[in-house]
Motif scaffolding. Structure first.
Motif, mmCIF file in Angstrom:
data_model
loop_
_atom_site.group_PDB
_atom_site.id
_atom_site.type_symbol
_atom_site.label_atom_id
_atom_site.label_comp_id
_atom_site.label_asym_id
_atom_site.label_seq_id
_atom_site.Cartn_x
_atom_site.Cartn_y
_atom_site.Cartn_z
ATOM 1 N N GLU A 96 0.839 -1.202 0.000
ATOM 2 C CA GLU A 96 0.000 0.000 0.000
ATOM 3 C C GLU A 96 0.868 1.244 0.000
ATOM 4 O O GLU A 96 1.942 1.261 0.594
ATOM 5 N N HIS A 97 0.403 2.275 -0.627
ATOM 6 C CA HIS A 97 0.977 3.616 -0.613
ATOM 7 C C HIS A 97 2.511 3.627 -0.660
ATOM 8 O O HIS A 97 3.167 3.935 0.318
ATOM 9 N N PRO A 98 3.081 3.319 -1.814
ATOM 10 C CA PRO A 98 4.539 3.316 -1.953
ATOM 11 C C PRO A 98 5.123 4.719 -1.860
ATOM 12 O O PRO A 98 4.427 5.710 -2.076
ATOM 13 N N ASP A 99 6.395 4.771 -1.553
ATOM 14 C CA ASP A 99 7.129 6.026 -1.636
ATOM 15 C C ASP A 99 7.441 6.207 -3.117
ATOM 16 O O ASP A 99 8.331 5.544 -3.664
ATOM 17 N N THR A 100 6.720 7.087 -3.775
ATOM 18 C CA THR A 100 6.844 7.232 -5.228
ATOM 19 C C THR A 100 8.022 8.117 -5.636
ATOM 20 O O THR A 100 8.205 8.382 -6.816
ATOM 21 N N THR A 101 8.823 8.531 -4.673
ATOM 22 C CA THR A 101 10.000 9.332 -5.003
ATOM 23 C C THR A 101 11.225 8.456 -5.249
ATOM 24 O O THR A 101 12.277 8.962 -5.630
ATOM 25 N N VAL A 102 11.111 7.151 -5.011
ATOM 26 C CA VAL A 102 12.201 6.204 -5.234
ATOM 27 C C VAL A 102 11.673 5.041 -6.073
ATOM 28 O O VAL A 102 10.463 4.803 -6.124
ATOM 29 N N PRO A 103 12.541 4.290 -6.740
ATOM 30 C CA PRO A 103 12.062 3.129 -7.505
ATOM 31 C C PRO A 103 11.337 2.136 -6.605
ATOM 32 O O PRO A 103 11.726 1.934 -5.441
ATOM 33 N N TYR A 104 10.281 1.528 -7.136
ATOM 34 C CA TYR A 104 9.534 0.513 -6.402
ATOM 35 C C TYR A 104 8.791 -0.379 -7.391
ATOM 36 O O TYR A 104 8.700 -0.064 -8.574
ATOM 37 N N VAL A 105 8.253 -1.485 -6.895
ATOM 38 C CA VAL A 105 7.508 -2.413 -7.731
ATOM 39 C C VAL A 105 6.011 -2.165 -7.535
ATOM 40 O O VAL A 105 5.523 -2.165 -6.402
ATOM 41 N N MET A 106 5.303 -1.943 -8.631
ATOM 42 C CA MET A 106 3.849 -1.815 -8.592
ATOM 43 C C MET A 106 3.248 -3.189 -8.864
ATOM 44 O O MET A 106 3.754 -3.935 -9.692
ATOM 45 N N TYR A 107 2.181 -3.520 -8.196
ATOM 46 C CA TYR A 107 1.487 -4.813 -8.278
ATOM 47 C C TYR A 107 2.411 -5.985 -7.930
ATOM 48 O O TYR A 107 2.439 -6.997 -8.624
ATOM 49 N N PRO A 108 3.192 -5.855 -6.828
ATOM 50 C CA PRO A 108 4.103 -6.941 -6.466
ATOM 51 C C PRO A 108 3.345 -8.236 -6.194
ATOM 52 O O PRO A 108 2.215 -8.214 -5.734
ATOM 53 N N GLY A 109 3.978 -9.344 -6.518
ATOM 54 C CA GLY A 109 3.381 -10.648 -6.261
ATOM 55 C C GLY A 109 2.296 -11.040 -7.240
ATOM 56 O O GLY A 109 1.640 -12.057 -7.073
ATOM 57 N N THR A 110 2.066 -10.231 -8.286
ATOM 58 C CA THR A 110 1.077 -10.567 -9.312
ATOM 59 C C THR A 110 1.817 -10.738 -10.637
ATOM 60 O O THR A 110 2.962 -10.282 -10.777
ATOM 61 N N PRO A 111 1.177 -11.342 -11.623
ATOM 62 C CA PRO A 111 1.836 -11.441 -12.927
ATOM 63 C C PRO A 111 2.065 -10.077 -13.574
ATOM 64 O O PRO A 111 2.815 -9.958 -14.522
ATOM 65 N N TYR A 112 1.423 -9.040 -13.052
ATOM 66 C CA TYR A 112 1.505 -7.705 -13.633
ATOM 67 C C TYR A 112 2.485 -6.795 -12.902
ATOM 68 O O TYR A 112 2.501 -5.578 -13.113
ATOM 69 N N ALA A 113 3.335 -7.365 -12.066
ATOM 70 C CA ALA A 113 4.347 -6.577 -11.365
ATOM 71 C C ALA A 113 5.228 -5.879 -12.395
ATOM 72 O O ALA A 113 5.589 -6.462 -13.421
ATOM 73 N N HIS A 114 5.544 -4.629 -12.111
ATOM 74 C CA HIS A 114 6.465 -3.893 -12.976
ATOM 75 C C HIS A 114 7.209 -2.851 -12.165
ATOM 76 O O HIS A 114 6.752 -2.403 -11.122
ATOM 77 N N LEU A 115 8.390 -2.505 -12.640
ATOM 78 C CA LEU A 115 9.260 -1.585 -11.945
ATOM 79 C C LEU A 115 8.913 -0.151 -12.319
ATOM 80 O O LEU A 115 8.814 0.187 -13.501
#
Length: 177
Positions: A153-172
């Protein structure tokens, strides 16, 4: 009373239709919005499609740009993606397995999502949309993603992170500002 409500409904419908027409974007406005997602050198030769998958501008460089997604309120989030990233987007929209290969996409106007861990969420569970600043995205690089934060939930969007982690749609997600 029935005549009153019928007239009220007709008046409301007419007002809604007139308002929709007044705010309907032209194809050129949609194209301009979509192209704002990428650097000009990429956008000038990119194809443009609307969200109904209608081609508004032919392209020659393998990138396809799409305009703001009206489902994300108060967020201007056009995107521009290469062929592999577009195949990934189609897999997400069709709820199918993403294709193999690495894809790349731009969202230089920023973006947002209802839920960082659920690619199909249409509303944020706590009412707070995740808003990303300008960024680029890398799809299909699963091994590389293991080294980056994978918040639910609510990533720190000022640094790289993974969106939709643990799903087939995860992306950097890689911020650019």
């Amino acid at each position: 009373m029935d005549r009153f409500y019928s007239k009220l409904l007709l008046t409301t419908a007419a007002l809604a239709a007139a308002t929709a027409c007044a705010f309907a974007a032209s194809d050129q406005e949609i194209i301009d919005n979509a192209l704002s997602a990428a650097p000009p050198a990429v956008g000038k030769d990119a194809a443009v499609m609307n969200w109904e998958m209608k081609t508004l501008k032919e392209g020659t460089n393998g990138y396809t740009c799409m305009p703001d997604d009206s489902a994300t309120p108060n967020i201007n989030d056009p995107m521009c993606m290469d062929k592999n990233a577009m195949a990934w987007l189609h897999a997400l929209m069709d709820k199918k397995e993403p294709p193999p290969g690495v894809g790349f996409g731009y969202m230089l106007m920023g973006g947002g999502s209802a839920n960082n861990s659920d690619p199909y969420a249409t509303q944020p569970p706590d009412g707070k949309w995740d808003v990303d600043g300008p960024h680029v995205m890398i799809f299909g690089a699963q091994e590389a993603m293991a080294r980056y934060p994978q918040p639910k939930e609510h990533p720190d969007t000022t640094v790289p992170y993974v969106m939709y982690p643990g799903t087939p749609y995860a992306h950097l997600m890689l911020p650019v500002k």
